[in-house]
Design an enzyme around this catalytic site. Structure first.
Site, mmCIF file in Angstrom:
data_model
loop_
_atom_site.group_PDB
_atom_site.id
_atom_site.type_symbol
_atom_site.label_atom_id
_atom_site.label_comp_id
_atom_site.label_asym_id
_atom_site.label_seq_id
_atom_site.Cartn_x
_atom_site.Cartn_y
_atom_site.Cartn_z
ATOM 1 C CG HIS A 199 -1.047 15.181 5.659
ATOM 2 N ND1 HIS A 199 0.189 15.512 6.173
ATOM 3 C CD2 HIS A 199 -1.902 15.138 6.728
ATOM 4 C CE1 HIS A 199 0.093 15.652 7.496
ATOM 5 N NE2 HIS A 199 -1.167 15.437 7.847
ATOM 6 C CG HIS B 266 15.099 7.367 -2.844
ATOM 7 N ND1 HIS B 266 15.538 6.628 -1.760
ATOM 8 C CD2 HIS B 266 16.215 7.755 -3.509
ATOM 9 C CE1 HIS B 266 16.858 6.589 -1.761
ATOM 10 N NE2 HIS B 266 17.306 7.265 -2.807
ATOM 11 C CG HIS C 70 0.628 7.448 -9.307
ATOM 12 N ND1 HIS C 70 0.982 6.237 -8.749
ATOM 13 C CD2 HIS C 70 0.911 7.351 -10.638
ATOM 14 C CE1 HIS C 70 1.457 5.453 -9.703
ATOM 15 N NE2 HIS C 70 1.425 6.102 -10.852
ATOM 16 C CB CYS D 19 -1.016 3.983 -11.926
ATOM 17 S SG CYS D 19 0.360 3.186 -12.800
ATOM 18 C CG HIS E 230 -12.460 7.728 -18.463
ATOM 19 N ND1 HIS E 230 -11.782 7.700 -19.663
ATOM 20 C CD2 HIS E 230 -12.488 6.451 -18.016
ATOM 21 C CE1 HIS E 230 -11.426 6.448 -19.929
ATOM 22 N NE2 HIS E 230 -11.834 5.671 -18.942
ATOM 23 C CG ASN F 165 4.947 3.651 -10.862
ATOM 24 O OD1 ASN F 165 4.002 3.332 -10.144
ATOM 25 N ND2 ASN F 165 4.773 4.153 -12.069
#
Length: 496
Positions: free
Chosen positions: A387, A420, A391, A224, A303, A424
């Protein structure tokens, strides 16, 4: 006994004390230089014309010295501007919005689950409990192949989904920006789980008849957070190739990855992942500075793949019946927290004001020297960003980041509402969140945006953007027909 002294903790608002400290530390150089410059100016004004002429003559500067000094200054400025990294601008972006006929309300999802898993009612109940607490709404969408009973995840159906999502997003982006296919110099497509031959990037080249010398890349298996990896790759390529446009496409194709088994850890993605995609146009051309929405400031990648638990916490595998799916480990949130901590350690010095860095340093020294039990100071990232685009991986992810970064409900509103409304959508979720902030009319010139994403491997990646201009409330986009309904209240549990 009567109180002799006032209660300073209630009479003095400590937040103003902190604001004063922050202003003092962040502007210390300015506050020191101003009195010095004022003093020098006063002394110069006190000198008479004759004294100033005498001082100039005493310097004994000839023409050769002036020319050499000028040449040196020009040389230093030339080297500086040539070695300075090129600015990377985000001209515009577009998000794919699935048709309403593909939406999957809870009732339909659970009916399909009962029919597909009729021999394993415990797995059905498990999915229902996940949905009740997921934070998803009734308008999220799945591709047509998943609407069949049983689902028909064929290669042809997967390609059709990829074409609809990717081509729709690119068409919308080209319409917004007025860019033509022949103008694109760099193409990057990231899709984690669907990696056909020819690649998805080749599919885009074929559809839009892009130039034969285009630099195309196809990223798969990156999870993702692959969208921000694509940004980092595009940034590096734009540094090497001046006067270029880079088209980045982020998506996840759901059709071939719908799990039809009964393992609970592998049923989670079925409940959370939904259709989505985004196309982003980047440029390093100076003429795009005015019309571009944002400027890329930093990309920081972390990572944790050297650790076995981190490597296997999001793992594609077969279950006991030979059915392939994504296994989400119970340690996922712990590993994500560790990855976030490492990422914050790297990005903090790049973005935090001096006041926050000093407080963090003093606390760290105090814990090392005086008292290890001192509570560690968590930097206030609200001082660095207006802001936050976290994710939308799930409700637990957003809750943990809100808690750890001490964010308000408004700071995580875009993430919760995106989860909502769209679910995802993997690597593209950050752009739905950015679009939400714009649709609410909150993005002003100079605002800084922090995008945070997590991905398999395990990775935590961040991107920092600065708004180039105040963005007018868009009349199109994925939130066009529903932004007035948001934000909505999302209960802890939605009883099904």
């Amino acid at each position: 006994m009567p109180q002799m002294l006032p209660n300073f903790s209630s009479s003095v608002k400590l937040k103003y004390v902190k604001l004063g400290y922050q202003y003092l530390v962040n502007h210390i150089l300015t506050l020191l230089l101003i009195p010095i410059m004022v003093g020098i100016s006063i002394e110069i004004l006190r000198l008479g014309p004759e004294e100033m002429v005498n001082i100039w003559r005493s310097l004994d500067i000839d023409l050769v010295q002036i020319l050499c000094s000028s040449f040196l200054i020009i040389f230093i400025c030339t080297v500086y501007f040539m070695s300075k990294p090129r600015s990377v601008y985000l001209v515009d972006y577009a998000c794919y919005k699935p048709p309403i006929t593909w939406r999957v309300p809870f009732s339909s999802f659970m009916e399909h689950s009962r029919l597909i898993l009729k021999d394993n009612l415990k797995s059905v109940d498990f999915q229902m409990r996940i949905l009740e607490r997921s934070g998803l709404g009734e308008e999220t969408c799945l591709p047509p192949a998943i609407h069949y009973i049983p689902p028909t995840p064929t290669m042809e159906a997967a390609r059709e989904e990829a074409q609809i999502v990717i081509f729709s997003a690119i068409d919308s982006l080209m319409q917004k920006t007025g860019i033509k296919a022949k103008d694109i110099d760099i193409l990057i497509v990231n899709c984690s789980l669907f990696s056909p031959t020819p690649s998805l990037s080749a599919m885009v080249v074929n559809k839009y008849k892009l130039r034969s010398n285009i630099k195309s890349y196809n990223l798969s298996g990156m999870g993702c957070s692959a969208g921000l990896i694509s940004m980092d790759l595009a940034k590096d390529l734009l540094q090497a190739h001046p006067n270029s446009y880079a088209l980045v496409v982020s998506t996840e194709i759901i059709t071939p990855n719908y799990y039809k088994g009964s393992e609970r850890a592998m049923l989670l993605p079925n409940c959370l992942f939904r259709m989505g995609g985004a196309a982003i146009l980047l440029s390093n051309k100076n003429r795009d500075k005015r019309r571009a929405k944002y400027r890329l400031v930093h990309v920081v990648r972390t990572h944790k793949g050297s650790d076995d638990k981190a490597y296997k916490c999001v793992y594609e595998q077969e279950d006991s019946q030979g059915k392939v799916g994504i296994n989400l480990s119970k340690d996922l949130m712990v590993i994500a927290a560790e990855a976030l901590k490492s990422n914050i350690t790297t990005i903090g010095p790049l973005v935090l004001p001096a006041s926050e860095q000093l407080l963090f340093l003093f606390t760290l020294i105090g814990r090392k020297i005086f008292n290890p039990k001192w509570k560690p100071y968590i930097p206030d990232f609200k001082q660095a960003f207006e802001h936050f685009c976290i994710h939308a991986g799930g409700r637990a992810v957003i809750d943990e980041l809100q808690k750890n970064l001490q964010l308000s409900s408004e700071h995580v509103e875009a993430s919760r509402m995106t989860l909502h409304r769209f679910g995802n959508t993997s690597s593209s979720s950050l752009w739905y969140e950015m679009s939400y902030i714009e649709a609410k009319g909150r993005m002003k010139k100079g605002d800084r945006v922090w995008q945070i994403a997590f991905g398999s491997g395990f990775k935590c990646n961040s991107a920092v953007w600065k708004c180039n201009r105040t963005i007018k409330t868009p009349t199109d986009g994925p939130w066009q027909d529903c932004i007035d309904r948001y934000p909505v209240h999302i209960p802890e549990i939605v009883k099904l």
